[in-house]
Design a protein around this motif. Sequence first.
Motif, PDB file in Angstrom:
ATOM      1  N   THR A 199       0.830  -1.207   0.000  1.00 34.83           N
ATOM      2  CA  THR A 199       0.000   0.000   0.000  1.00 34.83           C
ATOM      3  C   THR A 199       0.862   1.254   0.000  1.00 34.83           C
ATOM      4  OG1 THR A 199      -1.757  -1.157   1.198  1.00 34.83           O
ATOM      5  CG2 THR A 199      -1.790   1.254   1.253  1.00 34.83           C
ATOM      6  N   GLU A 200       1.921   1.211   0.825  1.00 35.19           N
ATOM      7  CA  GLU A 200       2.827   2.363   0.898  1.00 35.19           C
ATOM      8  C   GLU A 200       3.498   2.606  -0.448  1.00 35.19           C
ATOM      9  OE1 GLU A 200       6.750   3.804   3.483  1.00 35.19           O
ATOM     10  OE2 GLU A 200       5.637   1.987   4.041  1.00 35.19           O
ATOM     11  N   THR A 201       3.877   1.543  -1.139  1.00 34.72           N
ATOM     12  CA  THR A 201       4.511   1.673  -2.456  1.00 34.72           C
ATOM     13  C   THR A 201       3.558   2.292  -3.465  1.00 34.72           C
ATOM     14  OG1 THR A 201       5.899  -0.266  -2.026  1.00 34.72           O
ATOM     15  CG2 THR A 201       5.634   0.389  -4.314  1.00 34.72           C
ATOM     16  N   VAL A 202       2.279   1.891  -3.435  1.00 39.42           N
ATOM     17  CA  VAL A 202       1.285   2.440  -4.362  1.00 39.42           C
ATOM     18  C   VAL A 202       1.124   3.941  -4.155  1.00 39.42           C
ATOM     19  CG1 VAL A 202      -1.180   2.472  -4.947  1.00 39.42           C
ATOM     20  CG2 VAL A 202       0.027   0.291  -4.669  1.00 39.42           C
ATOM     21  N   PHE A 203       1.047   4.381  -2.904  1.00 40.64           N
ATOM     22  CA  PHE A 203       0.893   5.817  -2.627  1.00 40.64           C
ATOM     23  C   PHE A 203       2.118   6.610  -3.081  1.00 40.64           C
ATOM     24  CE2 PHE A 203      -2.257   4.622   0.864  1.00 40.64           C
ATOM     25  CZ  PHE A 203      -3.344   4.988   0.085  1.00 40.64           C
ATOM     26  N   LYS A 205       4.379  10.305  -7.393  1.00 35.67           N
ATOM     27  CA  LYS A 205       5.276  10.528  -8.536  1.00 35.67           C
ATOM     28  C   LYS A 205       4.477  10.858  -9.792  1.00 35.67           C
ATOM     29  CE  LYS A 205       8.986   7.503  -6.877  1.00 35.67           C
ATOM     30  NZ  LYS A 205       9.769   6.253  -7.146  1.00 35.67           N
ATOM     31  N   LEU A 206       3.350  10.159  -9.971  1.00 36.89           N
ATOM     32  CA  LEU A 206       2.502  10.437 -11.131  1.00 36.89           C
ATOM     33  C   LEU A 206       1.948  11.858 -11.077  1.00 36.89           C
ATOM     34  CD1 LEU A 206       0.436   7.125 -11.523  1.00 36.89           C
ATOM     35  CD2 LEU A 206       2.207   7.974 -13.057  1.00 36.89           C
ATOM     36  N   ALA A 207       1.552  12.283  -9.858  1.00 39.70           N
ATOM     37  CA  ALA A 207       1.012  13.639  -9.698  1.00 39.70           C
ATOM     38  C   ALA A 207       2.053  14.674 -10.076  1.00 39.70           C
ATOM     39  CB  ALA A 207       0.545  13.845  -8.262  1.00 39.70           C
TER      40      ALA A 207
END
Length: 282
Positions: free
Chosen positions: A247-251, A256-258
């Motif tokens: 979950t932490e990796t996804v956030f 980074k995408l933002a």
Amino acid sequence: MNDHCGLCGNTLTSIDRMLGENKLSDGNVLCNTCLEKASAFNQELLYNLHRFSMDDIKNMIQNGKTTTDAISQSNGLIPAENIPVASHVPSDLMSSDKGFYKRRLKEIEHQLKQVNANLSMFTRGEIKELPNILAADEPVLAITDAQFLKTVDAGVLLVTPKRMVSLSKAMFRLAKVHEFPNETIREVSFVNHFMSPVIKLHTYEKTVEFECFYDKQDAEIFYRFIEKIYNREKLQKQQDSVKAASTETVFEQLEKLARLRENGILTDEEFALQKKKLLEKL
């Protein structure tokens, strides 16, 4: 050559001599019946009978005392206090209701086939004792050849919905049973070894260790089964930890995408598509 038991005085039978004389240090011999009775006071008689005299045997029976510690330590065996106290199982079902015993034995043999039991030929005595030990509503879920670490007390280790059971049955002797109710087992662990892996039962009082000489692969299969039962809480914590890390990796990737969108590297459509893919991993 002695033809009579030095304790009861009865003539030794062919069965008494089948596996060799039960000879004592002073030349006296015990019949199997008397050896079985005496070993209830001191189990070391089964392994080191030649160290005892007839006077030693009589004193043990008269006083009800044992002298296991010194002998067990000198032979590299585990002191008695590190092994749970065994209960001895008389063959009540065999003698009281042979029909019921035979039915129960067939049921248990069917259960062993269902769980793909891979047992050595030396466990026949243990299998025959299972109807005297297991309740009718207590099926065998898994079983393997196993014995207490650093002992010669070979037998089987099995698991039922209620408990784990260690059972050993030497020829001409009562079955010895050690039971570990589910609520007393904190967790189980496995020590791999190319010769004889070790299965450990961690109870709330002590750790009990079993060697598995017969089949290393079968011991591993047995452990993987009981691990799912007794290490459920531990495995759940590991899974929760992995999930939290995921979950932490996804956030982090969303952040980074933002930044890529803010810097004009990604369009709003590309950002939305990648964001959707990441959120699906949660």
